[in-house]
Design a protein around this motif. Structure first.
Motif, PDB file in Angstrom:
ATOM      1  N   ILE A 148      -3.652  -7.211   8.721  1.00  0.00           N
ATOM      2  CA  ILE A 148      -5.292  -7.142   8.838  1.00  0.00           C
ATOM      3  C   ILE A 148      -5.614  -5.736   9.011  1.00  0.00           C
ATOM      4  CG2 ILE A 148      -7.175  -7.749  10.519  1.00  0.00           C
ATOM      5  CD1 ILE A 148      -5.816 -10.620  10.868  1.00  0.00           C
ATOM      6  N   ALA A 149      -4.931  -5.006   9.847  1.00  0.00           N
ATOM      7  CA  ALA A 149      -5.355  -3.651  10.183  1.00  0.00           C
ATOM      8  C   ALA A 149      -5.128  -2.787   8.841  1.00  0.00           C
ATOM      9  CB  ALA A 149      -4.411  -2.913  11.245  1.00  0.00           C
ATOM     10  N   ASN A 150      -4.093  -2.934   8.168  1.00  0.00           N
ATOM     11  CA  ASN A 150      -3.874  -2.375   6.729  1.00  0.00           C
ATOM     12  C   ASN A 150      -4.980  -2.612   5.790  1.00  0.00           C
ATOM     13  OD1 ASN A 150      -2.352  -2.251   4.031  1.00  0.00           O
ATOM     14  ND2 ASN A 150      -1.852  -0.313   5.175  1.00  0.00           N
ATOM     15  N   GLY A 151      -5.367  -3.846   5.949  1.00  0.00           N
ATOM     16  CA  GLY A 151      -6.243  -4.546   4.892  1.00  0.00           C
ATOM     17  C   GLY A 151      -7.598  -3.944   5.096  1.00  0.00           C
ATOM     18  N   TRP A 152      -8.043  -3.505   6.431  1.00  0.00           N
ATOM     19  CA  TRP A 152      -8.939  -2.911   6.698  1.00  0.00           C
ATOM     20  C   TRP A 152      -9.337  -1.517   6.300  1.00  0.00           C
ATOM     21  CZ3 TRP A 152     -10.866   1.335   9.547  1.00  0.00           C
ATOM     22  CH2 TRP A 152     -12.394   1.332   9.839  1.00  0.00           C
ATOM     23  N   MET A 153      -8.180  -0.964   6.244  1.00  0.00           N
ATOM     24  CA  MET A 153      -7.967   0.487   5.590  1.00  0.00           C
ATOM     25  C   MET A 153      -8.212   0.457   4.117  1.00  0.00           C
ATOM     26  SD  MET A 153      -4.620   1.912   7.584  1.00  0.00           S
ATOM     27  CE  MET A 153      -4.420   3.458   7.086  1.00  0.00           C
ATOM     28  N   LYS A 254      -8.068   2.544  -7.896  1.00  0.00           N
ATOM     29  CA  LYS A 254      -6.714   2.130  -7.915  1.00  0.00           C
ATOM     30  C   LYS A 254      -6.064   1.193  -9.001  1.00  0.00           C
ATOM     31  CE  LYS A 254      -4.767   0.583  -3.875  1.00  0.00           C
ATOM     32  NZ  LYS A 254      -4.461  -0.113  -2.546  1.00  0.00           N
ATOM     33  N   LEU A 255      -7.010   0.152  -9.326  1.00  0.00           N
ATOM     34  CA  LEU A 255      -6.748  -0.731 -10.305  1.00  0.00           C
ATOM     35  C   LEU A 255      -6.661   0.100 -11.735  1.00  0.00           C
ATOM     36  CD1 LEU A 255      -5.830  -3.399 -11.284  1.00  0.00           C
ATOM     37  CD2 LEU A 255      -8.392  -3.973 -11.553  1.00  0.00           C
ATOM     38  N   GLY A 441       6.329  -1.739  -4.120  1.00  0.00           N
ATOM     39  CA  GLY A 441       4.830  -2.269  -4.060  1.00  0.00           C
ATOM     40  C   GLY A 441       4.054  -1.515  -2.733  1.00  0.00           C
ATOM     41  N   TRP A 442       4.937  -1.163  -1.638  1.00  0.00           N
ATOM     42  CA  TRP A 442       4.356  -0.312  -0.618  1.00  0.00           C
ATOM     43  C   TRP A 442       3.740   0.917  -1.391  1.00  0.00           C
ATOM     44  CZ3 TRP A 442       4.674   4.536   1.357  1.00  0.00           C
ATOM     45  CH2 TRP A 442       4.023   4.607   2.561  1.00  0.00           C
ATOM     46  N   LEU A 443       4.303   1.580  -2.263  1.00  0.00           N
ATOM     47  CA  LEU A 443       3.947   2.860  -2.625  1.00  0.00           C
ATOM     48  C   LEU A 443       2.664   2.310  -3.646  1.00  0.00           C
ATOM     49  CD1 LEU A 443       4.561   5.872  -3.715  1.00  0.00           C
ATOM     50  CD2 LEU A 443       5.623   4.639  -5.526  1.00  0.00           C
ATOM     51  N   VAL A 444       2.534   1.440  -4.283  1.00  0.00           N
ATOM     52  CA  VAL A 444       1.428   1.038  -5.029  1.00  0.00           C
ATOM     53  C   VAL A 444       0.271   0.801  -4.253  1.00  0.00           C
ATOM     54  CG1 VAL A 444       0.211  -0.681  -6.468  1.00  0.00           C
ATOM     55  CG2 VAL A 444       2.509  -0.021  -7.055  1.00  0.00           C
ATOM     56  N   ALA A 445       0.232   0.245  -3.072  1.00  0.00           N
ATOM     57  CA  ALA A 445      -0.539  -0.242  -2.049  1.00  0.00           C
ATOM     58  C   ALA A 445      -1.189   1.143  -1.436  1.00  0.00           C
ATOM     59  CB  ALA A 445      -0.108  -1.108  -0.949  1.00  0.00           C
ATOM     60  N   GLU A 446      -0.387   1.917  -0.932  1.00  0.00           N
ATOM     61  CA  GLU A 446      -0.453   2.936  -0.116  1.00  0.00           C
ATOM     62  C   GLU A 446      -1.016   4.339  -0.826  1.00  0.00           C
ATOM     63  OE1 GLU A 446      -1.350   2.273   3.228  1.00  0.00           O
ATOM     64  OE2 GLU A 446      -0.909   0.393   2.435  1.00  0.00           O
ATOM     65  N   PHE A 447      -0.182   4.559  -1.755  1.00  0.00           N
ATOM     66  CA  PHE A 447      -0.247   5.829  -2.555  1.00  0.00           C
ATOM     67  C   PHE A 447      -1.486   5.792  -3.551  1.00  0.00           C
ATOM     68  CE2 PHE A 447       0.463   8.572  -6.199  1.00  0.00           C
ATOM     69  CZ  PHE A 447       0.627   9.688  -5.580  1.00  0.00           C
ATOM     70  N   GLY A 448      -1.642   4.460  -3.676  1.00  0.00           N
ATOM     71  CA  GLY A 448      -2.934   4.031  -4.537  1.00  0.00           C
ATOM     72  C   GLY A 448      -4.295   4.221  -3.859  1.00  0.00           C
ATOM     73  N   ARG A 449      -4.299   4.407  -2.852  1.00  0.00           N
ATOM     74  CA  ARG A 449      -5.375   4.416  -1.977  1.00  0.00           C
ATOM     75  C   ARG A 449      -5.938   5.843  -1.828  1.00  0.00           C
ATOM     76  NH1 ARG A 449      -3.848   2.386   2.608  1.00  0.00           N
ATOM     77  NH2 ARG A 449      -3.702   4.155   3.889  1.00  0.00           N
ATOM     78  N   GLN A 450      -5.162   6.789  -1.906  1.00  0.00           N
ATOM     79  CA  GLN A 450      -5.316   8.302  -1.775  1.00  0.00           C
ATOM     80  C   GLN A 450      -6.681   8.721  -2.932  1.00  0.00           C
ATOM     81  OE1 GLN A 450      -4.285  10.025   0.770  1.00  0.00           O
ATOM     82  NE2 GLN A 450      -3.194   8.033   0.955  1.00  0.00           N
ATOM     83  N   PRO A 451      -7.300   9.563  -2.302  1.00  0.00           N
ATOM     84  CA  PRO A 451      -7.410  10.392  -1.222  1.00  0.00           C
ATOM     85  C   PRO A 451      -7.945   9.764  -0.090  1.00  0.00           C
ATOM     86  CG  PRO A 451      -9.346  10.886  -2.453  1.00  0.00           C
ATOM     87  CD  PRO A 451      -8.580   9.687  -3.174  1.00  0.00           C
ATOM     88  N   TRP A 452      -7.885   8.553   0.025  1.00  0.00           N
ATOM     89  CA  TRP A 452      -8.546   8.055   1.387  1.00  0.00           C
ATOM     90  C   TRP A 452      -7.577   7.375   2.438  1.00  0.00           C
ATOM     91  CZ3 TRP A 452     -13.554   8.956   1.108  1.00  0.00           C
ATOM     92  CH2 TRP A 452     -14.242   9.099  -0.030  1.00  0.00           C
TER      93      TRP A 452
END
Length: 531
Positions: A148-153, A254-255, A441-452
């Motif tokens: 939930i915390a990460n989804g809010w990010m 990201k997509l 999968g973690w890389l796709v989710a978190e690296f894909g959010r950059q630069p935010w």
């Protein structure tokens, strides 16, 4: 101006600790449910073989759980130590689910794990089974809160920037709680954890069968892992589709980067099965396309366009210019709290304030930025296309390979036929596959959010603490040594438990320690009274 090296080192340290921690979390999720299922069969049948299975796989679960908790502790502190401005800026929203997750992990889960290990002689079988199921549910709910915390990010709903406190504040906690991105991430991550647990049990069971050791326990474990794993891995695909749809709604850039979609395609968009994205030429060489597939996955329709990277960059330029209006109004409010005209302007444009902040990596005052700097800031919203494109496809390939492995294993199990040895060898060799897949999968989710660091709200480079480069280098080295040591301990205990086998370790876990074979003072925590 922010030191780019400081930002990159802060990101590197968090990535190392997070990815290391994520080696243990999914396995904890999967093994907890499998152990609960095994104990349920034991309570229903009262057959000793199922009790032994519960204890053996439960012991491996306990080793993994302990390492997961230990590695998760540092992540809790990193938000305040390495990401102080982030904690100040969004702590009112992010802190609540993080605190609940900490309470569940370190109190509820730990208590239930203790009851599981030491309750065999103190609790009735049905009561102990209930404890095991609550342990599994507690483990899953712990994951829920952190996601939930990460989804809010990823999708900052239910919150708004307050110009008087200069912080993000909660406006609707239920919107945070039921964030569609968070819910999609939770079910997808949990299903991936179940898949990992199933592969783990399948691989070790296959090794026992190949070695002709503990065959009855291994055969039953192989069977339950095959069925559970096939259901879980198919769920990963279905729930991954839901995650992809959530990206279409909330994280279009990201997509587009994952698909290396440089230009907007006419509906329905095709899926690029293979290709070599090139950021310099903004094209994908040697591309192999599957017509319509991406349109169906991303929009669930045949008539909706999917925006490409270049169009999304143009939208970012517009949002940056609108954000500059919000930034100027915010500066006016800071100078005169009673300026109602500035407040009205800010309320109208504050959704784009984060885009104006992207300019701070080029100029001290975003309002002085020229067209070239605005263009650079807009293109900075594009994450690394090649890493995302390739990571996603390797992850998907591994996912379908695991589905095939579970399907073949279940086929032989249901037929009660003698499975070929190559299948057991393949099952054992597949052991690393789910770990590689979840890390990608973690890389796709978190690296894909950059630069935010908070999508569309706060750029990553503004979120760090005022630490020195030497501080970060020293702590990175320290964490690397510490986690390297923990990895050795984890692998040693797991391998020792598997090699010694259920007969030696289920009633005497101290046998895992070098040179020992009896528990302290003769106490056997796994012992079960004669029935």
């Amino acid at each position: 101006m922010v030191d780019p090296l400081l930002v990159e080192l802060s990101r590197l340290q968090f990535a190392l600790t997070a990815m290391y921690h994520f080696l243990f979390v999914p396995l904890t999720l999967g093994l907890s449910v499998l152990v609960a299922m095994m104990e349920t069969v034991y309570v229903m049948t009262r057959r000793k073989i199922w009790r032994d299975m519960t204890k053996f796989w439960g012991l491996l679960f306990g080793i993994n759980f302990a390492l997961g908790v230990a590695t998760g502790l540092t992540m809790e502190f990193q938000f305040g130590m390495n990401w102080a401005f982030y904690s100040h800026y969004v702590g009112d929203i992010f802190g609540a689910p993080l605190a609940i997750e900490g309470l569940m992990a370190f109190f509820l889960e730990a208590t239930l794990v203790g009851l599981f290990f030491f309750g065999w002689t103190r609790l009735k079988p049905v009561t102990h089974m209930a404890v095991t199921w609550f342990m599994a549910l507690g483990t899953n709910f712990s994951a829920l809160w952190i996601l939930i915390a990460n989804g809010w990010m990823q999708n900052p709903v239910g919150a708004s920037f307050n110009p008087d406190t200069m912080r993000m504040e909660v406006t609707d906690f239920f919107a945070v709680l039921f964030n569609p991105v968070a819910q999609a991430k939770f079910v997808h991550t949990v299903a991936a954890g179940y898949t990992m647990g199933a592969v783990f049990v399948l691989a070790i069971s296959a090794w026992y069968i190949l070695k002709n050791r503990h065959v009855e326990l291994a055969k039953r474990s192989f069977a339950i892992a095959s069925a559970f794993g096939l259901a879980a891995s198919l769920s990963v695909v279905v729930l991954g589709d839901e995650s992809g749809y959530a990206l279409t709604e909330h994280q279009k850039m990201k997509l587009a980067a994952i698909e290396a979609m440089w230009q907007t395609e006419e509906a329905p968009a095709s899926f690029t099965l293979f290709g070599v994205p090139d950021m310099a030429t903004r094209s994908t060489e040697h591309a192999i396309h599957i017509p319509w597939a991406m349109g169906l996955i991303g929009t669930r329709s045949l008539d909706t366009k999917m925006p490409g990277i270049e169009d999304l960059v143009d939208r970012a330029k517009t949002r940056i210019r609108d954000g500059l209006v919000a930034y100027d109004a915010l500066e006016a409010i800071k100078s005169d709290r009673s300026d109602q005209a500035a407040r009205a302007t800010f309320e109208r444009t504050k959704a784009d304030l984060g885009y104006a902040l992207l300019l701070k990596q080029y100029v001290e005052d975003p309002r002085t930025a020229n067209d070239d700097e605005i263009d650079r800031a807009a293109w900075s919203t594009v994450p690394g296309v090649l890493p995302l494109f390739s990571s996603f496809r390797i992850m998907v390939l591994l996912g379908f390979a695991m589905i095939a492995l579970f399907a073949v294993s279940l086929f032989y199990t249901m037929r009660e036929a003698r499975a070929p040895r190559w299948l057991f060898r393949l099952a054992f060799l597949a052991l690393p596959a789910p770990w590689i897949a979840v890390e990608l999968g973690w890389l796709v989710a978190e690296f894909g959010r950059q630069p935010w660091i908070i999508e569309g709200v706060l750029p990553t480079f503004l979120a760090t603490s005022e630490l020195g480069v030497v501080d970060l280098l020293v702590t990175i080295a320290g964490f690397t040594l510490l986690y390297g040591g923990l990895a050795v301990i984890e692998v040693m205990l797991m391998v020792r438990a598997v090699k010694k086998g259920p007969d030696q370790v289920i009633d005497d876990p101290s046998a895992l320690l070098p040179g020992t074979g009896t528990s302290v003072e003769g106490y056997r925590p796994f012992a079960t009274p004669a029935e």
